[in-house]
Write a protein that holds these residues in place. Structure first.
Motif, PDB file in Angstrom:
ATOM      1  N   ASP A  96       9.880  30.550 -48.559  1.00  0.00           N
ATOM      2  CA  ASP A  96       8.207  30.224 -48.446  1.00  0.00           C
ATOM      3  C   ASP A  96       7.525  30.142 -49.223  1.00  0.00           C
ATOM      4  O   ASP A  96       8.129  30.103 -51.015  1.00  0.00           O
ATOM      5  CB  ASP A  96       7.649  31.521 -47.332  1.00  0.00           C
ATOM      6  N   SER A  97       6.396  29.307 -49.950  1.00  0.00           N
ATOM      7  CA  SER A  97       5.533  29.313 -50.774  1.00  0.00           C
ATOM      8  C   SER A  97       5.391  30.263 -51.695  1.00  0.00           C
ATOM      9  O   SER A  97       5.130  30.082 -52.996  1.00  0.00           O
ATOM     10  CB  SER A  97       4.776  28.343 -50.486  1.00  0.00           C
ATOM     11  N   ASP A  98       5.296  31.091 -51.164  1.00  0.00           N
ATOM     12  CA  ASP A  98       5.460  32.641 -51.939  1.00  0.00           C
ATOM     13  C   ASP A  98       6.448  33.253 -53.223  1.00  0.00           C
ATOM     14  O   ASP A  98       6.393  34.218 -53.480  1.00  0.00           O
ATOM     15  CB  ASP A  98       4.397  33.362 -51.606  1.00  0.00           C
ATOM     16  N   GLY A  99       7.536  32.471 -52.764  1.00  0.00           N
ATOM     17  CA  GLY A  99       8.489  33.285 -52.848  1.00  0.00           C
ATOM     18  C   GLY A  99       9.859  33.891 -52.057  1.00  0.00           C
ATOM     19  O   GLY A  99      11.126  34.647 -53.030  1.00  0.00           O
ATOM     20  N   ASN A 100       8.980  34.210 -50.848  1.00  0.00           N
ATOM     21  CA  ASN A 100      10.035  35.014 -50.325  1.00  0.00           C
ATOM     22  C   ASN A 100      11.702  34.249 -49.713  1.00  0.00           C
ATOM     23  O   ASN A 100      10.746  33.457 -49.743  1.00  0.00           O
ATOM     24  CB  ASN A 100       8.872  35.608 -49.484  1.00  0.00           C
ATOM     25  N   ILE A 136       0.528  24.035 -52.423  1.00  0.00           N
ATOM     26  CA  ILE A 136       2.061  24.538 -52.577  1.00  0.00           C
ATOM     27  C   ILE A 136       2.871  24.542 -53.751  1.00  0.00           C
ATOM     28  O   ILE A 136       4.129  25.045 -53.971  1.00  0.00           O
ATOM     29  CB  ILE A 136       2.879  25.153 -51.422  1.00  0.00           C
ATOM     30  N   HIS A 160       2.257  25.816 -56.347  1.00  0.00           N
ATOM     31  CA  HIS A 160       2.677  27.360 -57.436  1.00  0.00           C
ATOM     32  C   HIS A 160       3.642  28.235 -56.752  1.00  0.00           C
ATOM     33  O   HIS A 160       4.619  28.714 -57.592  1.00  0.00           O
ATOM     34  CB  HIS A 160       1.496  28.424 -56.455  1.00  0.00           C
ATOM     35  N   SER A 161       4.697  27.495 -56.160  1.00  0.00           N
ATOM     36  CA  SER A 161       6.141  27.076 -55.170  1.00  0.00           C
ATOM     37  C   SER A 161       6.919  26.736 -57.133  1.00  0.00           C
ATOM     38  O   SER A 161       7.144  25.505 -57.015  1.00  0.00           O
ATOM     39  CB  SER A 161       6.284  27.023 -54.607  1.00  0.00           C
TER      40      SER A 161
END
Length: 384
Positions: free
Chosen positions: A80-84, A251, A253-254
């Motif tokens: 996902d865009s948060d790196g998970n 996104i 920041h991903s």
């Protein structure tokens, strides 16, 4: 059997065009290829070569020289865009275990087996005049600016989604192109996404847009941006790189998105286009026939475009060989044989597009559960 020196003009030097030329040469025809581009294309984006395509490549005699790049360890991560990250179920885990290749790998192998088949680059048809015994095609040399008309026993349109042959022989593009209101941008990365093993693939898929990173065994990955739109024409009003930065900017920041957008700035070659199926009531008329994307365009979502192009060219030659002296019967038999495969894959695209980029939140949730289940089953079976 058809006369030994029956002539075929093949418009388009892509996979379907060269496959058709090779098979026609094998049965005693004299094919000529013309190609709009000034030189042969190389490289290209990720392609899966399915069992049907492998079998066709073997029969065409090109498979042993076809360079495949399937990673020894096939791992796909859903991110996902948060790196998970979680284990995913990627393109190469599909039924049939397709081989990972570049479009240019298949084209290179076909090119190496053309033998003495002539090819004219920077050449386009400007007029088609069908007749009962031949088809007259006017060809323009784009470098010299000259035109000449030649007679052929068969005209093969293998010139892609916006086929010139289809427009001349069957009608305008709008009559047959069925838009899916999706865009794609595919290109070669110079380096893998940071903190990702070289042979791992990544998928960031959320409502209306996605980023796929396809890994290879022996070279950096290729990337695919794909997203849903209301106004396709507006996507071409600005440079592709500007459009993609706007679509994916929130996104950015991903780490994966930021890396791929950065690589996009220096990409030497990219495919940026709308996604369209081609749906036609018939792929042949008189002595003119369409093969590959010009006839059926399965889209990148299907994964079967290259395999269908190889099969189409091979099968066309088979049908002509099996109906000596009766071209109408050969073309009808060829089309009847190809239709079930194409119909099945075009129908599947309506669902597969949501695997690539889910169309709404409900579909995104269903997709997430399906991918999780498929990844779990694959892991338990020990195939990954």
């Amino acid at each position: 059997m058809e006369p030994k020196h029956s002539r075929a003009l093949i418009v388009g030097a892509g996979i379907a065009g060269m496959a058709t030329a090779i098979r026609l040469r094998q049965i005693g025809w004299d094919p000529l290829i013309v190609e709009r581009s000034p030189e042969r294309r190389t490289g290209g984006y990720f392609i899966g070569l399915y069992p049907e395509g492998r079998e066709a490549a073997q029969r065409l005699g090109i498979f042993d020289d076809l360079h495949t790049r399937t990673p020894q360890t096939r791992r796909t991560w859903e991110i996902d865009s948060d790196g998970n990250r979680s284990r995913g179920f990627g393109f190469l885990e599909r039924p049939g275990s397709p081989d990972a290749v570049l479009r240019g790998d298949i084209e290179q192998s076909l090119w190496d087996h053309l033998g003495d088949i002539p090819i004219r680059f920077a050449t386009v048809p400007t007029a088609v005049a069908p007749g009962p015994a031949s088809v007259a095609v006017t060809l323009r040399d784009e470098v010299l600016g000259t035109e000449r008309t030649e007679e052929f026993d068969l005209l093969v349109g293998a010139d892609g989604l916006r086929s010139t042959v289809r427009r001349f022989a069957f009608g305008p593009h709008e009559q047959f192109m069925k838009p899916l209101n999706r865009m794609i941008c595919a290109f070669q990365l110079r380096e893998q996404v940071p903190y990702t093993p070289p042979q791992d693939s990544l998928v960031l898929a959320e409502r209306g847009r996605a980023l796929w990173v396809f890994a290879f065994e022996d070279r950096p990955p290729t990337a695919l941006f794909t997203y849903q739109v209301d106004d396709v024409d507006a996507q071409f009003a600005r440079p592709a790189k500007d459009v993609l930065r706007e679509v994916y900017g929130d996104i950015g920041h991903s780490e994966a998105v930021a890396h791929v957008l950065h690589e996009l700035d220096d990409a030497e070659e990219l495919l940026f286009d709308s996604v369209n199926l081609v749906d036609m009531p018939s792929w042949h008329s008189g002595r003119t026939v369409l093969v590959g994307d010009s006839a059926w365009c399965l889209t990148l979502y299907s994964g079967m475009g290259a395999s269908a192009g190889l099969l189409g060219g091979l099968g066309l030659g088979d049908a002509i060989e099996q109906h000596p002296g009766d071209l109408p019967a050969a073309l009808a038999a060829w089309e009847a044989g190809m239709r079930p495969l194409i119909r099945k894959n075009q129908f599947a695209v309506k669902f597969k597009r949501h695997i690539f980029a889910p169309g709404n939140n409900l579909i995104a949730n269903v997709r997430r559960r399906l991918i999780h289940r498929a990844a779990k089953q694959a892991s338990q079976s020990g195939t990954r």
